[in-house]
Design a protein around this motif. Structure first.
Motif, PDB file in Angstrom:
ATOM      1  N   THR A 239      85.365  29.081 -34.173  1.00  0.00           N
ATOM      2  CA  THR A 239      84.378  27.997 -34.151  1.00  0.00           C
ATOM      3  C   THR A 239      83.948  27.670 -35.572  1.00  0.00           C
ATOM      4  OG1 THR A 239      83.613  28.862 -32.040  1.00  0.00           O
ATOM      5  CG2 THR A 239      82.173  27.283 -33.170  1.00  0.00           C
TER       6      THR A 239
ATOM      7  N   GLU B  20      80.856  20.761 -34.173  1.00  0.00           N
ATOM      8  CA  GLU B  20      81.558  22.019 -34.022  1.00  0.00           C
ATOM      9  C   GLU B  20      82.961  21.790 -33.502  1.00  0.00           C
ATOM     10  OE1 GLU B  20      78.464  25.315 -32.957  1.00  0.00           O
ATOM     11  OE2 GLU B  20      80.053  25.397 -31.467  1.00  0.00           O
TER      12      GLU B  20
ATOM     13  N   LYS C 277      86.883  23.963 -32.487  1.00  0.00           N
ATOM     14  CA  LYS C 277      87.643  25.214 -32.393  1.00  0.00           C
ATOM     15  C   LYS C 277      88.953  25.016 -33.116  1.00  0.00           C
ATOM     16  CE  LYS C 277      85.573  28.119 -29.267  1.00  0.00           C
ATOM     17  NZ  LYS C 277      85.836  29.477 -28.785  1.00  0.00           N
TER      18      LYS C 277
END
Length: 419
Positions: A396, A405, A407
RNA sequence: GAGCCCGUAGCUCAGGUGGUUAGAGCGCCAGGUUGUGGCCCUGGAGGCCGUGGGUUCAAGUCCCAUCGGGCUCCCCA
């Protein structure tokens, strides 16, 4: 507050993390300016032989008579340097720097020590930067010295300063003037301050610098040294003024300016600031054509100045100038669990190899606590690593400014953080 | 060397005429959200009231001394 067991000595201060950035900014300005003028840095020891300083500054000067930190060890007499001209001259002589050819243009930055009662803008360990230009008789050298001084001060952003300029004469002019001075003051000797009476015989010119109330009327009576300069020195002074005019530097002729060190000859100057209160001298200097020879070196004309760094920073602060920025990390790695710490340990190294500034938590605290710290230290990004990230191989990456945010893989992290 | 002011949490400061367990704000730590910062709420840690002595039934508060800090003069950067 309970009594502290250990503390700094009187008049010596710690520069805490909040303050060091502005010091570094100031140092950077000094180094950059030196580069523009092509001055070379010299670093000399903090301790010197006591005799060097006594001979250099003058046994009767205030600095030597009451402000010195000195001690003995065996047969050696050590002194914490109260200024840096004598040490630089010593180094110049010791290492035969004149043999490098041309004019030696040296500058220094460092701590100096004077055993005074501390007050605003005055400490027992304080810092000066300055320069010494050795081997030139030319008024251009005087002008360059003054230009450098003003340039650094201006680059900091401190502009409303006053440059006081004088010529304290060559030895011949000075001897003549001293006689005139003594003749003028002799009838009133008993009415002068105690201090001035002491100075009358040994160094009458220092009387001109007296701030004692009772001395003022008699100082008024004294003629200006500028009227007693011989032709050569007067011409030199005129040229210094001319070169300053050429670069648009304003100055105030102050015939009573006499500096505290005994080694000055001809040009003497001081830079003061109205923003400092009582300790208003930001910098000062002048020509010292006899010092090198007096300390055992080849006859070498020289000129230089020294500036008080604490005072410059004080003046800057008074003017609301912000110098330097608190360093912040680009990335903060937030970890959960030992496996994550393992991973972080490797990532820290990898990122630093790529010149990315990065830090992490050292106390295995909660994610929330770590996020809080990431926020406090103003990290631009947080990388959050826990079991799920390690399993997926996707981490993250949180932008702390806009809270976005994503991944991403380790490769992708490197890519995003290094471009 | 001389003078003036000031010492209560990490920081900035409250604590009328002496009266029970010394407070606030900020900061720090934790919880509210068992994996997510800033705002908010709740709780916690942290003070021999600089130190020593004296007066008093009782001293952070009054007195003396001492140490420390700040500022001013002199001088200097």
């Amino acid at each position: 507050m309970a009594e502290l067991k250990y503390r700094t000595h009187h008049g010596m201060v710690d520069l805490l993390p909040e303050e060091t950035p502005k010091w570094r900014a100031l140092e950077e300005i000094i180094h950059n300016t030196a580069r523009l003028y092509h001055f070379e840095e010299i670093r000399t020891p903090i301790m010197e032989q006591t005799e060097l300083i006594v001979r250099g500054i003058g046994a009767l000067s205030d600095i030597v008579t009451k402000e010195i930190f000195a001690f003995e060890k065996g047969d050696d007499h050590y002194i914490l340097r109260p200024e840096c001209t004598a040490p630089v001259v010593r180094s110049f002589i010791e290492h035969h720097l004149d043999q490098r050819g041309g004019t030696q243009k040296l500058y220094y930055i460092g701590p100096m020590f004077r055993a005074e009662r501390p007050q605003k803008g005055r400490q027992r360990q304080f810092h000066q930067f300055g320069l010494e230009l050795l081997g030139s008789d030319s008024p251009l050298a005087d002008a360059e010295t003054i230009r450098f001084m003003i340039d650094v001060v201006n680059r900091i952003g401190v502009r409303n300063t006053t440059l006081k300029l004088n010529s304290v004469g060559d030895p011949e002019s000075r001897a003549r003037y001293k006689e005139i001075l003594q003749e003028t003051l002799k009838p009133h000797l008993s009415k002068l301050s105690e201090l001035s009476q002491v100075r009358f015989e040994k160094n009458p010119m220092r009387i001109l610098d007296s701030k004692e109330e009772e001395d003022q009327p008699f100082i008024e009576m004294c003629p200006s040294i500028l009227d007693y300069l011989n032709d050569e020195t007067a011409a030199h002074f005129e040229q210094v003024k001319g070169y300053l005019d050429a670069s648009g530097i304003a100055y105030e002729i102050t015939p009573r300016l006499v500096r505290g060190m005994d080694y000055y000859t001809r040009t003497a100057f001081e830079l003061t600031s109205p923003d400092l209160g009582s300790q208003d001298a930001l910098a000062g200097g002048g020509r010292y054509d006899l010092l090198v020879e007096e300390l055992g070196g080849p006859a070498t004309p020289a000129v230089g100045f020294a500036a008080g760094m604490e005072r410059l920073l004080l003046a800057a602060e008074e003017l609301g100038i912000n110098l330097g920025e608190t360093p912040t990390p680009h990335v903060y790695i937030v970890t959960r669990g030992e496996a994550a710490v393992q991973w972080a340990s490797k990532a820290l190294s990898e990122l630093r190899k790529k010149n990315v500034s990065v830090t992490t938590d050292y106390q295995a605290r909660s994610i929330k606590a770590q996020m809080k710290e990431a926020n406090r230290v103003q990290a631009t990004y947080a990388i959050i690593v826990g079991d799920s990230e390690l399993e997926e191989g996707l981490f993250t990456l949180r932008n702390m400014h806009d809270s976005s945010e994503s991944k991403v893989s380790l490769e992708e992290i490197f890519k995003r953080l290094t471009n």
